[in-house]
Design a protein around this motif. Structure first.
Motif, PDB file in Angstrom:
ATOM      1  N   ARG A  87       0.758  -1.316  -0.045  1.00 23.87           N
ATOM      2  CA  ARG A  87      -0.022  -0.056  -0.004  1.00 23.87           C
ATOM      3  C   ARG A  87       0.868   1.113   0.038  1.00 23.87           C
ATOM      4  O   ARG A  87       0.619   2.254  -0.696  1.00 23.87           O
ATOM      5  N   GLU A 125      -5.773  -8.784  -1.000  1.00 24.63           N
ATOM      6  CA  GLU A 125      -6.262  -7.346  -1.465  1.00 24.63           C
ATOM      7  C   GLU A 125      -5.460  -6.443  -1.749  1.00 24.63           C
ATOM      8  O   GLU A 125      -5.473  -5.559  -2.543  1.00 24.63           O
ATOM      9  N   GLU A 129      -5.016  -5.058  -5.644  1.00 28.99           N
ATOM     10  CA  GLU A 129      -5.087  -3.651  -5.645  1.00 28.99           C
ATOM     11  C   GLU A 129      -3.880  -3.241  -6.446  1.00 28.99           C
ATOM     12  O   GLU A 129      -4.041  -2.280  -7.242  1.00 28.99           O
ATOM     13  N   TYR A 132      -4.007  -4.022 -10.277  1.00 30.72           N
ATOM     14  CA  TYR A 132      -4.978  -3.436 -10.870  1.00 30.72           C
ATOM     15  C   TYR A 132      -4.822  -1.737 -10.977  1.00 30.72           C
ATOM     16  O   TYR A 132      -4.794  -1.127 -12.186  1.00 30.72           O
ATOM     17  N   LYS A 133      -4.228  -1.214  -9.919  1.00 32.51           N
ATOM     18  CA  LYS A 133      -3.983   0.454 -10.173  1.00 32.51           C
ATOM     19  C   LYS A 133      -2.723   0.460 -10.960  1.00 32.51           C
ATOM     20  O   LYS A 133      -2.789   1.527 -11.350  1.00 32.51           O
TER      21      LYS A 133
ATOM     22  N   LYS B 176      -9.813  -3.759 -14.654  1.00 36.04           N
ATOM     23  CA  LYS B 176      -9.714  -2.418 -14.584  1.00 36.04           C
ATOM     24  C   LYS B 176     -10.247  -1.730 -15.695  1.00 36.04           C
ATOM     25  O   LYS B 176     -11.164  -0.581 -15.688  1.00 36.04           O
ATOM     26  N   LEU B 204     -11.165  -7.865  -6.592  1.00 30.97           N
ATOM     27  CA  LEU B 204     -11.401  -6.601  -7.447  1.00 30.97           C
ATOM     28  C   LEU B 204     -12.578  -6.325  -7.972  1.00 30.97           C
ATOM     29  O   LEU B 204     -13.062  -5.456  -8.898  1.00 30.97           O
TER      30      LEU B 204
END
Ligand SMILES: [Zn+2]
Lengths: 260, 271
Positions: A87, A125, A129, A132-133, B176, B204
Motif C-alpha cells: 500500500r 487484497e 489492488e 489493478y492500479k 480495470k 477486485l
C-alpha cells in the motif's frame, strides 16, 4: 553470459551478500529522500520507497530490501513485504503519477509476508489492488528483478512498461522447494524443480515476459549497477516520449499477449 | 442454447451419482442434494458445486451462451505429469478448462458470467483460464455488460510457471478496463479461493460476495502455521473472518444468491 544451472541461479539470487533494493537506490539515486508509511496502518520495513534524481531526472523509486545484519533482517522481516508495504508502494506510485515522475521498482523477495496479521489486513487484497492500479498509472514504470522474484508478492511491483532482470536473478510462480514438495513430495529435489519451472532470466526473455537481461558475469556490483542505471535512463527517455494513453496501452498489451 | 444441451455435449450425461459430504462423511442421494442447493441435508455443509450446477442455479432457462469453450491448455513448459493431469481433469469434469465463460440472463438482465470448477485441477489459473477471463471482460466492456463471476481456485497453476503468474496481471488489467467503462463486476467467492486468485480478480469486485464459511485467503493456513509457529484463530480465513476484517461486502446464503445478484444488477442498471 554465465553457465550456472537454474538452481545455482536461485542460490545466487538469494545470496547472503546479493545487493537488493536498498543498494541500488543508494548507488543509483542522487538526493534520495525516503518516504514512509501507507497512511492506513503502518510502515513496512521490507519496502524502501522515496524520491530523488536518476541522472538528473526526478524519479520515484520503490525497492524491496531484507537488510544486512540479523537485527535489520528481523526489522525488515527478511524482505517479505506486508500489506502495508504494497500500500505504501501504491501510494507513492499515485504520487509519482500526480507529479509526472517515472517510477522504478526493484524486486527481490522470496514472497509476500506470510502471517496471521498479514491475512487479517488483506495481503491478497493489497497485491490485487497493486496489479489493478498499476495498470492505470499514467507515468512510466520500470520494474527490475534484482534477486528472487517470488510469485505474487514480486508481481505486485512488477506491472511495468519495461520489466528487466539481472542475469542471475530468478522469477517464479512458486519456489523450487515448494514445487518439489508438491510434485515429488520431496523438497530436496528443488534443483530439478528449478529446471522444470523455467525461472531464469534467459527463460523469461524467451517467453517475452521480460525485455532485457542485465549481464552479471565477471562484473562487480558497482559495474552492474552502473549498467542498469544506463539501461533505465535510456528506457525512461523512450517512455517519456509516449503519451499517457500510449503508456497505458503499451503496458496493458505487454501483459495481454502473455499466454494468449 | 439450453444449458442441458451444452453440458450434455461436455459431460455426456448429468452427474447423478450420490456424493459424500466431506464434513459429516454421510453419503447423500443426488436428488436430496439437488433439492437442497448442494448443501448437505445432514450437517448443512456447503458442498462444492460443479460448473453445470452453478450455471443452472443462476442463469434463466435457455439463456446461457458459452464463449471460447473450445480453448484448451497446452503443456508449454513440458512440465512433468501436466498432460496426464489435464486429461484426467477433462475426463472428470467434462470441461475443457477450469473456467466456463459465457453470457446469460439473470432474472431477465443480460450478464457476462464465469464459473470456475474446482474439480478441474483445483481451478488453478494457467494461460487458458487467464485468457478466457480476459476475453470475457473485454467482451463485456465492448458490449457494456456487467460481469458476475463464481470464483474458486487454488491459485496460479504451477505447471505453467511464470506464464500463470502473469495471468494475474493480465486479468486484473482487463477488470480495470471494464471498471473504467463504468461497468459492474461482482465476484462471488466460494470455497476455496486462495493464493493468486485472492491476490487478483477475486478481490477486485465493485461488490464482493462470499458464500458462508468459504475459505478465502492468500497464504495457505498450514504454511502460515509452519512459518510463524502461531496457532491459527478459530474461523481463520473463512468468509465470516473476511467480513469482520472489512474485505468483503456480504455473505449470502446459496438459496438467496440469485435474488441478491438480480437485485444488485437492477440497482446498477445504466439508465
Ligand atoms: Zn454433511
Amino acid at each position: 553470459m554465465s553457465n550456472l544451472t537454474a538452481y545455482e541461479k536461485v542460490a545466487a539470487a538469494r545470496g547472503n551478500k546479493r545487493p537488493m533494493g536498498g543498494y541500488f537506490i543508494k548507488n543509483m539515486i542522487d538526493n534520495f529522500v525516503e518516504l514512509h508509511g501507507d497512511r492506513r496502518y503502518g510502515d513496512d520495513g521490507a519496502i524502501i520507497a522515496g524520491v530523488g534524481f536518476l541522472n538528473g531526472e526526478a524519479v520515484t523509486v520503490i525497492g524491496m530490501e531484507r537488510g544486512d545484519t540479523i537485527e535489520e533482517r528481523i526489522k525488515r522481516h527478511f524482505g517479505c513485504p506486508t500489506p502495508e508495504g504494497y500500500r505504501k508502494a501504491l501510494r507513492l506510485m499515485k504520487n509519482a503519477e500526480k507529479f509526472n515522475r517515472p517510477i522504478i521498482c526493484f524486486i527481490g523477495s522470496s514472497g509476500a509476508y506470510c502471517g496471521i496479521d498479514a491475512e487479517e489486513r488483506g495481503q491478497g487484497e493489497a497485491i490485487a489492488e497493486n496489479l489493478y492500479k498499476m495498470m492505470g498509472i499514467k507515468a512510466p514504470i520500470i520494474s527490475v528483478i534484482v534477486g528472487e522474484g517470488g510469485s505474487g508478492g514480486a508481481l505486485a511491483l512488477g506491472v511495468g512498461n519495461r520489466v528487466c532482470m539481472l542475469e542471475n536473478s530468478v522469477y517464479s510462480v512458486i519456489s523450487p522447494e515448494g514445487c518439489a514438495t508438491i510434485l515429488w513430495k520431496d523438497a530436496t529435489k528443488a534443483s530439478d524443480a528449478a529446471d522444470v519451472l523455467k525461472l531464469t532470466a534467459q527463460d523469461l526473455k524467451e517467453f517475452d515476459v521480460i525485455e532485457k537481461i542485465i549481464d552479471e558475469k565477471d562484473l562487480t556490483s558497482e559495474e552492474i549497477c552502473s549498467n542498469l542505471k544506463n539501461y533505465i535512463s535510456e528506457e525512461i527517455i523512450t517512455l517519456k516520449k509516449m503519451s499517457k494513453q500510449e503508456l497505458l496501452d503499451q503496458r496493458y498489451n505487454k501483459f495481454r499477449k502473455i499466454g494468449r | 442454447m439450453s444449458l442441458k444441451d451444452f453440458f450434455k455435449g461436455l459431460f455426456g450425461k448429468e452427474s447423478k451419482e450420490p456424493r459424500i459430504c466431506k464434513k459429516c462423511n454421510e453419503e447423500i442421494k443426488y436428488s436430496d442434494l439437488k433439492a437442497n442447493h448442494i448443501i448437505c441435508p445432514n450437517c448443512n455443509a456447503y458442498m462444492r458445486m460443479n460448473a453445470f450446477e452453478r450455471l443452472e442455479a443462476i442463469c434463466d432457462d435457455e439463456t446461457f451462451s458459452p464463449i471460447d469453450e473450445e480453448l484448451t491448455s497446452k503443456n508449454i513448459l513440458n512440465f512433468p505429469e501436466y498432460d496426464e493431469k489435464l486429461e484426467k481433469a477433462k475426463k472428470a469434469t467434462g470441461l475443457n478448462e477450469a473456467v466456463v465463460c459465457g453470457t446469460c440472463n439473470i432474472e431477465g438482465k443480460k450478464t457476462a458470467i464465469f464459473v470456475m470448477d474446482s474439480a478441474f485441477m483445483m481451478a488453478s489459473m494457467g494461460s487458458v483460464v487467464g485468457e478466457k477471463l480476459t476475453r470475457l471482460f473485454e467482451k463485456a466492456t465492448a458490449e457494456k455488460l456487467p460481469v458476475v463471476g463464481f470464483v474458486t481456485s487454488g491459485g496460479a497453476r504451477m505447471q505453467e510457471g511464470i506464464i500463470s503468474l502473469m495471468q494475474m496481471a493480465k486479468v486484473s488489467g482487463a477488470v480495470k478496463r471494464h471498471s473504467d467503462s463504468g461497468l459492474l463486476y461482482i465476484p462471488v467467492l466460494t470455497d476455496p479461493t486462495t493464493g493468486g486468485i485472492t491476490a487478483s480478480f477475486g478481490m477486485l469486485g465493485d461488490i464482493i460476495i462470499a458464500e458462508p464459511n468459504a475459505l478465502i485467503g492468500f497464504a495457505g493456513a498450514r504454511v502460515i502455521e509452519q512459518t510463524t509457529g502461531e496457532k491459527l484463530p478459530k474461523g481463520f480465513q473463512r468468509a465470516e473472518f473476511l467480513l469482520e476484517h472489512g474485505f468483503i461486502d456480504a455473505i449470502v446464503e446459496r438459496k438467496d444468491l440469485k435474488d441478491t445478484l438480480s437485485n444488485l444488477l437492477a440497482i446498477h442498471t445504466i439508465a
